[in-house]
Design a protein around this motif. Sequence first.
Motif, PDB file in Angstrom:
ATOM      1  N   TRP A  37       0.876  -1.178   0.000  1.00 31.04           N
ATOM      2  CA  TRP A  37       0.000   0.000   0.000  1.00 31.04           C
ATOM      3  C   TRP A  37       0.909   1.223   0.000  1.00 31.04           C
ATOM      4  CZ3 TRP A  37      -0.657  -4.343   2.865  1.00 31.04           C
ATOM      5  CH2 TRP A  37      -1.880  -5.032   2.726  1.00 31.04           C
ATOM      6  N   ALA A  38       0.694   2.133  -0.931  1.00 30.95           N
ATOM      7  CA  ALA A  38       1.605   3.280  -1.062  1.00 30.95           C
ATOM      8  C   ALA A  38       0.850   4.542  -1.447  1.00 30.95           C
ATOM      9  CB  ALA A  38       2.684   2.982  -2.097  1.00 30.95           C
ATOM     10  N   LYS A  39       1.240   5.636  -0.827  1.00 34.18           N
ATOM     11  CA  LYS A  39       0.840   6.987  -1.220  1.00 34.18           C
ATOM     12  C   LYS A  39       2.119   7.814  -1.269  1.00 34.18           C
ATOM     13  CE  LYS A  39      -3.976   7.384   0.311  1.00 34.18           C
ATOM     14  NZ  LYS A  39      -4.924   8.142   1.174  1.00 34.18           N
ATOM     15  N   THR A  40       2.527   8.178  -2.474  1.00 35.05           N
ATOM     16  CA  THR A  40       3.795   8.881  -2.639  1.00 35.05           C
ATOM     17  C   THR A  40       3.841  10.136  -1.775  1.00 35.05           C
ATOM     18  OG1 THR A  40       3.995   8.067  -4.906  1.00 35.05           O
ATOM     19  CG2 THR A  40       5.328   9.981  -4.305  1.00 35.05           C
ATOM     20  N   GLY A  41       4.937  10.266  -1.026  1.00 36.18           N
ATOM     21  CA  GLY A  41       5.105  11.411  -0.141  1.00 36.18           C
ATOM     22  C   GLY A  41       4.521  11.223   1.241  1.00 36.18           C
TER      23      GLY A  41
END
Length: 246
Positions: A37-41
Amino acid sequence: MTYCVGLKLDRGLVFMSDTRTNAGVDNISTFKKMYTWAKTGDRVITLLSAGNLATTQAVISILNERTKTPSERSPSIYDMPSMFQTARLVGDTIRHVIEEVDSGGQRADSFGASIILGGQIKGGDPRLFLIYPEGNFIESTPDTPFFQIGEHKYGKPIIVRSYDPAMTFEEATKLLLVSFDSTLKSNLSVGLPLDLQFYQSDSLKLGFEKRIERHDPYYEIISEGWSQALKLAFQSLPPFEIEPRS
């Protein structure tokens, strides 16, 4: 069975997992055991799973569902303020899934699963956890810089002997490939392809990802090279003597 490794380096985290389930003479299946699971920044969180496939898939499905419709009672993995709280969330989820099986009259011990969880959330450091079927967990330390789940006994010695926190991602990949190759050659229940992922500390974005297939040229070089190196090392050892030299 399966084999997964999460490794903590000075420069970040490395994850590798196999994809084999239900190994048998005529029953070999492939399932992905690495989820991100990723959300850039903001955050990158990677999970590796081993154990009962129905249990691990239920845990992943619940975590994914909560990202779409989070609530106070069912928070999303994207809402957790720290990796510690994320580990608690995943631990609670796996415990809840297994308790549901137990309440249905089935043997909960046969539905067990273990999880490696690692990543970084903005404002915190990269962290790595091992989560048990009971929902409790431990965190990696300088004394315990990596975690293994599944069929780990064959691949552990090379990691213990060769791990260096200062190694590069490329060196860590070579190390893990040797570890996995040793396991593949010793146990039919672990098999290719392998999933590989890097996370660079403080990048807060997905790093390098690769699926290593059966005839991957680099894997074949490592597998053959390690076999030859072991033979040469064995041959270079002094011979055993039944009678001591006079």
